[in-house]
Design an enzyme around this catalytic site. Structure first.
Site, PDB file in Angstrom:
ATOM      1  N   ASP A  63       0.819  -1.213   0.000  1.00  0.00           N
ATOM      2  CA  ASP A  63       0.000   0.000   0.000  1.00  0.00           C
ATOM      3  C   ASP A  63       0.850   1.258   0.000  1.00  0.00           C
ATOM      4  O   ASP A  63       1.404   1.644   1.035  1.00  0.00           O
ATOM      5  CB  ASP A  63      -0.914  -0.011   1.232  1.00  0.00           C
ATOM      6  N   ASP A 275      -1.828   5.299  -5.990  1.00  0.00           N
ATOM      7  CA  ASP A 275      -2.028   4.455  -4.810  1.00  0.00           C
ATOM      8  C   ASP A 275      -2.167   2.999  -5.229  1.00  0.00           C
ATOM      9  O   ASP A 275      -3.131   2.619  -5.889  1.00  0.00           O
ATOM     10  CB  ASP A 275      -3.281   4.921  -4.065  1.00  0.00           C
TER      11      ASP A 275
END
Length: 398
Positions: A63, A275
């Site tokens: 992440d 992201d």
């Protein structure tokens, strides 16, 4: 969750995450540092990492949109089901709880409690630092902040590369549904608690290559100079940082569908963040509406009638989507990326309907370049040169 529920959850996470807006305890190393990356169901990507002494293998969500490293730990009165046993801190000789007045504990973000009051990290009964880390999709992890040895397998079969005294969260109460294969999450953003920040100079450059969802092959996440991508097809754009967030921002100048160019009105100071933990790309509503209309016109097939909070443009199945138009995203500089059907459409229900992998922002929401758009690209983050690079690749062969 059923397959259909997982797909809808992935879309919901993409929407929610985009709506919120050096200290180093790791040893310096010049060794090659890399690890495997695997597509996890339809939601995100997992990376292989080892924790503790003796080292225990973990697969955790990769992440770039958050900082904290955490794993599900025993005892775990409220944990997500996972295939592997929970990490037992009592079984590791290098696990050390961090006190409340430690620098890492003070670096934890404040959070809002159930009554809407802003709270700081708490102290446990033995002065240990207890954390509560939340995500924009309302998932969270709660537990104890600690130091532990983190390591990666050596690519040449030699001795593993270890980083002692890594700060991580030992989660005893977690609500973050990443699938049974996931045992936690590894934050790769720019905050002091992230993995890249704790790797010293090695973490200042990293790259990954995300294979398509549904493939069983792994690819690589690389750190240090070995993360450099080069050769024909490499394009770069400035990597923009902000003082109010640890996200990685880019300037998206325009999207081209067929021969039509849709410009963005705001093209400075970072108008979109990239992201790896968000599935769908989220565009400003005015831009999205134009892009959707052009895609719909080019495909020409009958779209499904349902239009819900998850997706706006859906078709019955993959065979319905034959006339995929030329689709380019233009970032500041030379970074012009051509996206194909894998980057633009995702299976959405168990009935094999396929939906556009982009959604509009809501009022005040921040645009995000989600991981479906990363598929089959090498993506390199160079934090010292403040540059993000892309190169088309077959990530199943990495």
């Amino acid at each position: 969750m059923t397959h259909s529920e997982s797909l809808q959850y992935a879309a919901l996470r993409s929407r929610a995450r985009a709506n919120r807006f050096r200290h180093s305890s790791m040893a310096e190393t010049s060794e090659l540092v890399e690890t495997d990356v695997f597509p996890n169901d339809v939601i995100n990507y997992l990376m292989k990492i080892f924790v503790g002494t003796p080292p225990v293998e973990r697969w955790a969500a990769l992440d770039t949109g958050s900082d904290l490293i955490w794993f599900q730990c025993s005892p775990c009165p409220q944990c997500n089901p996972q295939n592997a046993p929970f990490f037992d801190p009592k079984s590791s000789s290098t696990y050390v709880s961090l006190p409340c007045n430690s620098t890492p504990c003070e670096a934890l973000p404040y959070y809002y409690d159930a009554q809407g009051q802003l709270e700081s990290p708490k102290c446990g009964t033995s002065n240990e630092c207890t954390y509560y880390y939340t995500y924009a999709d309302n998932t969270y992890t709660m537990g104890e902040l600690a130091n532990e040895s983190i390591s990666f397998e050596a690519s040449d079969g030699g001795q593993a590369v270890a980083f002692p005294n890594t700060v991580f969260g030992c989660g005893h109460n977690n609500n973050a549904t990443y699938g049974r294969s996931s045992t936690g999450l590894v934050g790769l953003a720019q905050g002091s608690l992230s993995l890249v920040s704790q790797m010293g100079n090695v973490g200042r450059k990293f790259s990954y290559c995300l294979p398509p969802f549904g493939h069983q092959s792994t690819s690589k996440l690389r750190f240090g100079e070995d993360a450099t991508i080069s050769g024909n097809g490499v394009v770069s754009t400035p990597l923009i940082t902000r003082s109010d967030t640890n996200f990685y921002f880019l300037n998206l100048e325009a999207i081209v569908v067929g021969r039509r160019r849709v410009p963005l009105t705001s093209q400075s100071d970072g108008n979109i963040f990239i992201d790896s933990g968000t599935t769908l790309t989220k565009l400003p509503s005015s831009v999205y509406n134009q892009v959707e209309a052009l895609v719909k016109q080019a495909i020409g097939a009958d779209q499904l009638s349902f239009r819900n909070i998850y997706n706006h443009l859906c078709y019955k199945n993959a065979s319905s989507i034959q006339n995929v138009p030329n689709f380019m995203v233009h970032f500041t500089g030379e970074a012009e990326l051509s996206l194909n059907r894998q980057n633009l459409f995702r299976y959405f229900t168990s009935e094999d309907s396929m939906c556009f992998a982009m959604i509009p922002t809501e009022a005040g929401g921040m645009p995000v370049y989600g991981n479906v758009a990363h598929i089959n690209f090498e993506v390199q983050y160079d934090l010292d040169r403040k540059k993000l690079s892309f190169a088309p690749a077959e990530c199943t062969k990495q």
